[in-house]
Design a protein around this motif. Structure first.
Motif, PDB file in Angstrom:
ATOM      1  N   GLU A 294       0.838  -1.191   0.000  1.00  0.00           N
ATOM      2  CA  GLU A 294       0.000   0.000   0.000  1.00  0.00           C
ATOM      3  C   GLU A 294       0.873   1.242   0.000  1.00  0.00           C
ATOM      4  O   GLU A 294       1.928   1.267   0.653  1.00  0.00           O
ATOM      5  N   VAL A 295       0.421   2.283  -0.735  1.00  0.00           N
ATOM      6  CA  VAL A 295       1.185   3.525  -0.872  1.00  0.00           C
ATOM      7  C   VAL A 295       0.348   4.681  -0.359  1.00  0.00           C
ATOM      8  O   VAL A 295      -0.827   4.819  -0.725  1.00  0.00           O
ATOM      9  N   ASP A 296       0.943   5.507   0.505  1.00  0.00           N
ATOM     10  CA  ASP A 296       0.321   6.729   0.993  1.00  0.00           C
ATOM     11  C   ASP A 296       1.339   7.857   0.851  1.00  0.00           C
ATOM     12  O   ASP A 296       2.193   8.058   1.714  1.00  0.00           O
ATOM     13  N   ASP A 297       1.247   8.574  -0.286  1.00  0.00           N
ATOM     14  CA  ASP A 297       2.180   9.644  -0.618  1.00  0.00           C
ATOM     15  C   ASP A 297       3.612   9.094  -0.638  1.00  0.00           C
ATOM     16  O   ASP A 297       3.945   8.268  -1.481  1.00  0.00           O
ATOM     17  N   LYS A 299       5.002   7.203   1.676  1.00  0.00           N
ATOM     18  CA  LYS A 299       5.112   6.034   2.555  1.00  0.00           C
ATOM     19  C   LYS A 299       4.626   4.783   1.835  1.00  0.00           C
ATOM     20  O   LYS A 299       3.504   4.752   1.325  1.00  0.00           O
ATOM     21  N   THR A 301       3.957   0.699   2.443  1.00  0.00           N
ATOM     22  CA  THR A 301       3.771  -0.275   3.506  1.00  0.00           C
ATOM     23  C   THR A 301       3.511  -1.650   2.917  1.00  0.00           C
ATOM     24  O   THR A 301       2.626  -1.802   2.052  1.00  0.00           O
TER      25      THR A 301
END
Length: 541
Positions: A294-297, A299, A301
Motif C-alpha cells: 500500500e502507498v500513501d504519498d 510512505k 507499507t
C-alpha cells in the motif's frame, strides 16, 4: 526744514556702510521683540495646531491698527488667510482656510489662531503682522513643518537557485517626511542597494533591495528589514524568510535488512528535498507494485512480507524545476523462529534459572543441617560400644559403665534375621543393686510393639539419670521437645520392610517429666557388617 534723503536703499548722509548694517540689525531686533511668536512647530496630517502671537510693546506711543496672518507655502508666495480689525471684526480671505481657521481670542494684542484638519499642503511659514502707527508694520514668523509617518512594508522574493546575484528581498518606506532610513540584518552574506523618490508636499519614498547568489541551502533562511524615521518611537522591523526554489533530491529509508516471511507492516519512506514540494511516485523493477503493498504519498507499507516483495522498489519525485529517483532492493529471508514465541522462551529461561536457584538453596540447607547433625556426635574416650546377637561375648567386666546393646532375639552368626524392632538392653551398675543386664522394649509412635515384663533391663534414659554418668556425657544426648520429625523417620523405617536398619536412638525429654522420656532413633547409630547397630556415643570398657 525738510531734509532730502537719497533714494530707497541708499545710506543716509554721514553713515558709512558698516554703520548702516548695525542700525538695521538694531531696528530688526526691536521689531522682533515687539511681536512674540514660536519659531517652529511640527504637526501631522488630520491634527490641529495653535499658532500663537502677542504684541508686547508696553509703551503707549504705538497705536495698533489691525493684525493679519500671512501664509507662505514657498518663497515668493504670500496668501492672507486671517485678518482681525478692532472695528470691522474678523475676515478669512483664503477659501482653503476659511472653514478651518479661527481666532482664539477676540483681542488685537493676542491674535492667536487655530488651524484644524491639517493637510500636508499646509506646511510653510506663517507670519503674524501688525499695522501700527507711527512705526509702521511689526511682524513675527513661525515655520510649520508637516510630518508624515511612512508606510513600511517588506517581502521576500521567490527565486531559483543559480549562479548569479538576484534580488531575494525588498523593503520600502512610502511617503515619509522626513525621509526614512532602511537597514538590513542578515547572515547569508548578501548586499543591498537603496533608492529614494520625492513625493508631494515634501514627502519621500525610500526603497531598498537585498541581493545574493541563491543556493538550496539559503531556502528558509532569515533576513530582517529595519526602518528608522523621526515620526516613529522605535525602529520598525520585519523578519523575512528567503524562498529559494530548486530541483529535488531523493532517498529511500526504513529498510532494516530483516524482512522475513510473515513479517507484518514493513515500511519504506521516500524522502525528497525540493522547493516547491514534489510529487512522489512508487514503482518496482517489474513496473507495478505487488498486491500486498500500500502507498500513501511518500510512505510504502508491506502488509505481510512474502516472496512477492523480494524485488527492487523505485521512488521518483518531480517538481517544476526537475526530477530525481532512487531505488532500493529488498531481500526476503526465512523466519528462523516465530517472533511471538520470544516471550515464552524468555519466560522458560527465567523459570529454569529460578528453579535452579531454589534447588541450590535447598541443597545448601540440607548440607548445612547434615554437618550440624554430625557435629552433635561426640567421640568416645578410647572406648567403644559393643553390640551383637545372642551369640556375643558374655561375662565381660563393664565396671560402672553403661552398655547399650541392639540385637535380634534369634540372631545368627552374622546377625541375619535380626528383628529390627527388638528390645534395647542397658547395663546399669551403681544405680541398680543387682547390676544385671535388663531389657526395655522399643516404644515407637503409631505402632503397637511387644512390651517387656516388669523386669526389663534399664533404658538409656536410666543410664543418663544414673549419678555415675557425668554432665559432659549427658550433653551428648540431645533432648528435644518436638517429635514430629522423629515420627516421620520412624514411619519411613517401619514401612521400608524388615531389612532396613533402624535409625539411631536418642533419648528425649518430654514435657511430662522423666517418666515420659522416649527413645528415638537418630543418625547417631552406626550399622555393622553383622547387621547390628552401634551408638557412636556409647561408652564401654
Amino acid at each position: 526744514m525738510v531734509r532730502d534723503y537719497p533714494a530707497r536703499g541708499a545710506a543716509p548722509p554721514g553713515l558709512s556702510g558698516w554703520k548702516l548694517a548695525v542700525v538695521l540689525l538694531v531696528v530688526q531686533g526691536v521689531g522682533a521683540q515687539k511681536v512674540r511668536v514660536e519659531e517652529e512647530l511640527e504637526a501631522y496630517p488630520t491634527e490641529s495646531i495653535d499658532l500663537r502671537c502677542m504684541f508686547i510693546d508696553g509703551g503707549s506711543s504705538t497705536k495698533l491698527t489691525q493684525v493679519s496672518w500671512i501664509w507662505e507655502p514657498v518663497d515668493g508666495q504670500r496668501d492672507n488667510i486671517a485678518v482681525f480689525h478692532p472695528m470691522y471684526g474678523q475676515s478669512f480671505p483664503n477659501p482653503a482656510f476659511k472653514e478651518r481657521v479661527v481666532f482664539l481670542h477676540n483681542d488685537l494684542r493676542n491674535p492667536s489662531i487655530k488651524i484644524k484638519d491639517l493637510r500636508m499642503s499646509d506646511a510653510g511659514r506663517y507670519t503674524c503682522e501688525y499695522a501700527t502707527y507711527p512705526t509702521g508694520n511689526e511682524q513675527g514668523t513661525t515655520t510649520l513643518v508637516m510630518l508624515a509617518k511612512p508606510k513600511n512594508s517588506a517581502k521576500a522574493e521567490t527565486v531559483r537557485a543559480g549562479s548569479r546575484s538576484v534580488v531575494v528581498a525588498r523593503c520600502e518606506a512610502l511617503d515619509g517626511k522626513p525621509a526614512a532610513t532602511i537597514k538590513w540584518l542578515a547572515s547569508v552574506g548578501g548586499n543591498h542597494s537603496t533608492s529614494t523618490t520625492n513625493g508631494p508636499y515634501g514627502t519621500v519614498t525610500v526603497r531598498s533591495e537585498y541581493r545574493l547568489v541563491p543556493t538550496a541551502a539559503d531556502n528558509g533562511r532569515e533576513v530582517t528589514c529595519m526602518v528608522e524615521q523621526k515620526t516613529q518611537e522605535r525602529p520598525w522591523t520585519q523578519i523575512l524568510k528567503l524562498s529559494v526554489e530548486y530541483p529535488p533530491t531523493v532517498s529511500i529509508e526504513g529498510y532494516d535488512n530483516n524482512w522475513y516471511v510473515g513479517r507484518a507492516d514493513a515500511v519504506l519512506f521516500c524522502l525528497a528535498n525540493a522547493n516547491p514540494a514534489p510529487n512522489v511516485t512508487w514503482t518496482s523493477a517489474s513496473g507495478s507494485l505487488p498486491n500486498n503493498v500500500e502507498v500513501d504519498d511518500n510512505k510504502l507499507t508491506v502488509r505481510k512480507v512474502d516472496d512477492a516483495v523480494n524485488t527492487t522498489f523505485i521512488c521518483e519525485v518531480r517538481n517544476k524545476h526537475g526530477a530525481s529517483r532512487h531505488q532500493l532492493t529488498t531481500f526476503v529471508i526465512e523466519a528462523l523462529e516465530d517472533p511471538s514465541s520470544a516471550g515464552v522462551v524468555a519466560g522458560a529461561v527465567i523459570g529454569s534459572l529460578l528453579a535452579l536457584l531454589l534447588v541450590a538453596t535447598l541443597v545448601a540447607v540440607l548440607l548445612t543441617r547434615g554437618r550440624r547433625q554430625q557435629g552433635r556426635g561426640f567421640p568416645s574416650s578410647g572406648d567403644s560400644l559393643a553390640t551383637g546377637s545372642s551369640g556375643g561375648s558374655n561375662g565381660a567386666d563393664y565396671g560402672n559403665k553403661a552398655r547399650l546393646l541392639f540385637g535380634g532375639g534369634g540372631g545368627g552368626k552374622n546377625g541375619s534375621g535380626a528383628n529390627n524392632n527388638g528390645p534395647v538392653y542397658t547395663y546399669r551398675e551403681g544405680c541398680d543393686a543387682t547390676g544385671t543386664l535388663t531389657e526395655k522394649p522399643n516404644n515407637f509412635h503409631h505402632h503397637h510393639l511387644h512390651h517387656a515384663s516388669a523386669g526389663d533391663p534399664p533404658t538409656a534414659h536410666d543410664i543418663l539419670l544414673c549419678s555415675d554418668v557425668g554432665e559432659a556425657e549427658r550433653r551428648k544426648f540431645q533432648l528435644d521437645d518436638s517429635m514430629e520429625e522423629e515420627e516421620e523417620q520412624y514411619d519411613r523405617f517401619v514401612g521400608g520392610g524388615g531389612n532396613m536398619l533402624p535409625p539411631a536412638y536418642h533419648p528425649h525429654r518430654a514435657h511430662g517429666g522423666e517418666a515420659q522420656m522416649d527413645v528415638y532413633l537418630d543418625d547417631d547409630m552406626e550399622s555393622q557388617r553383622d547387621g547390628s547397630v552401634i551408638s557412636r556415643t556409647a561408652i564401654y570398657v
